[in-house]
Design an enzyme around this catalytic site. Structure first.
Site, mmCIF file in Angstrom:
data_model
loop_
_atom_site.group_PDB
_atom_site.id
_atom_site.type_symbol
_atom_site.label_atom_id
_atom_site.label_comp_id
_atom_site.label_asym_id
_atom_site.label_seq_id
_atom_site.Cartn_x
_atom_site.Cartn_y
_atom_site.Cartn_z
ATOM 1 N N SER A 124 10.302 -2.021 5.060
ATOM 2 C CA SER A 124 9.508 -1.141 5.935
ATOM 3 C C SER A 124 10.328 -0.178 6.769
ATOM 4 C CB SER A 124 8.627 -1.985 6.862
ATOM 5 O OG SER A 124 7.534 -2.518 6.158
ATOM 6 N N LYS A 177 9.314 3.396 6.620
ATOM 7 C CA LYS A 177 8.297 4.028 7.461
ATOM 8 C C LYS A 177 8.899 5.008 8.463
ATOM 9 C CE LYS A 177 5.128 0.224 6.676
ATOM 10 N NZ LYS A 177 4.936 -1.196 6.914
ATOM 11 N N SER A 185 3.966 -2.035 11.949
ATOM 12 C CA SER A 185 4.422 -1.945 10.565
ATOM 13 C C SER A 185 3.246 -1.988 9.602
ATOM 14 C CB SER A 185 5.416 -3.067 10.234
ATOM 15 O OG SER A 185 6.178 -2.741 9.083
#
Length: 362
Positions: free
Chosen positions: A64, A67, A119
């Site tokens: 993640s 992101k 997240s």
């Protein structure tokens, strides 16, 4: 008997020398920080100077931390007050989620908090579909934008970072990406705060940040956690030190919070930071003639108390020099390893003949 005494004395001296060498070698090895991460790096944000690295250029899954790019592309390409509708595809995505429902209407600003605070993979898909038309379309935008800021060893296949064969990056690329993202006030506000109440921006819900580094290290101001089976535990952090942001990346790091703190403490204890100009650096190295020719441009240099060397390279011109053209480089080395290089640019026009004559270049 006398020969035996001399022999024993000789053996004693050899052992003493061996022990001294071993102690020095041990001390030398301890000077080199090692952390329990597959990949790690720390850089100073503004200059890009590498302060620590461990296998930082290997291409690996990054979960993640993806992101960070998703958020940056969204900030660059859309209005934060634009309303996006959550699709069934977004609501049904696996992994970590905010919990948005299909057909919910959420502003991009709120989606960014859901993306970076929680997240949220559902936030990532909603952003991707809203800006790129589809996950695939948004991935194309991500890859084009990444290359435009110098990220060349990475490839992005999703906006959320779930494991995919063609989705990868490196600790170095993520550090460069984060340095760019931290130039934006909106991004800094999102990743550097611990909670936000829905009333502030008329959101649909309150949000709390899951990034524990904000509580663990004084001065921490971001950025993003990550975890998948393929990538392991990951963390990209920013910590303000002496008014400079230190970007720290650890990938596949089971002890990511403590290892990040370990890297930061190493840097804090080892380095001091100068905010100088190229002219000051050149003059400081005793070169007033060149110092009178170079443009006064601000640079940041992290240096250790010992083992740092400076070197000035002056390029021999083959054509007349125009204002703003590079005429040399100021190099910073640590223990004979190049750490960074500042270009020296001319502040005025000068003929190649005059330049060579002034500096005495052969």
């Amino acid at each position: 008997m006398e020969k035996l005494k001399k022999y024993m004395s000789f053996i004693f001296i050899l052992c003493l020398i061996f022990n001294m060498i071993s102690i020095q070698a041990f001390a030398s090895n301890n000077d080199k920080l090692k952390v329990s991460a597959r990949n790690a790096i720390a850089i100073e944000k503004e200059s890009g100077q590498i302060l620590f690295e461990q296998n930082a250029y290997e291409v690996v899954p990054m979960a993640s931390t993806t992101k960070i790019l998703t958020a940056l592309v969204a900030i660059k390409n859309s209005d934060l007050d634009k309303v996006f509708e959550v699709s069934k595809n977004a609501a049904a995505v696996r992994g970590s989620k905010v919990g948005y429902k299909a057909e919910e209407k959420i502003t991009l600003r709120e989606l960014l908090y859901g993306l970076m605070y929680r997240s949220g993979n559902d936030a990532a898909i909603t952003i991707a579909e809203g800006i790129g038309g589809s996950v695939e379309g948004f991935s194309d935008i991500m890859n084009h934008f990444a290359k435009s800021i110098g990220i060349i060893d990475s490839h992005f296949q999703t906006p959320h970072g779930l494991d995919k064969e063609e989705h990868y990056s490196s600790a170095y690329d993520l550090a460069i990406l984060t340095s760019k993202a931290m130039e934006y006030d909106v991004f800094r506000e999102i990743v550097g705060t611990k909670e936000i109440k829905k009333e502030k921006y008329n959101f649909t819900r309150d949000y709390n940040n899951i990034n524990k580094i904000l509580w663990k290290i004084p001065g921490a101001n971001g950025v993003k956690t990550g975890y998948t089976g393929g990538a392991g535990k990951c963390l990209v952090s920013s910590v303000n030190c002496d008014s400079k942001d230190i970007i720290i990346v650890v990938l596949n790091c089971p002890d990511r919070w403590n290892q990040t703190e370990k890297i930061f403490n190493y840097i804090k204890d080892r380095y001091a930071f100068n905010s100088d100009t190229t002219k000051q650096l050149v003059l400081g190295e005793g070169n007033p003639v060149l110092g009178s020719l170079v443009k006064d441009e601000r640079v940041i240099n992290a240096f250790t108390q010992d083992g740092t060397q400076y070197e000035i390279d002056v390029f021999k011109p083959y054509l007349d020099i125009k204002e703003g053209e590079i005429i040399g480089a100021f190099k910073v080395q640590e223990n004979n390893i190049k750490k960074m290089e500042h270009p020296l640019t001319s502040y005025k026009e000068i003929t190649s003949v005059d330049f060579i004559n002034i500096l005495g270049i052969q």
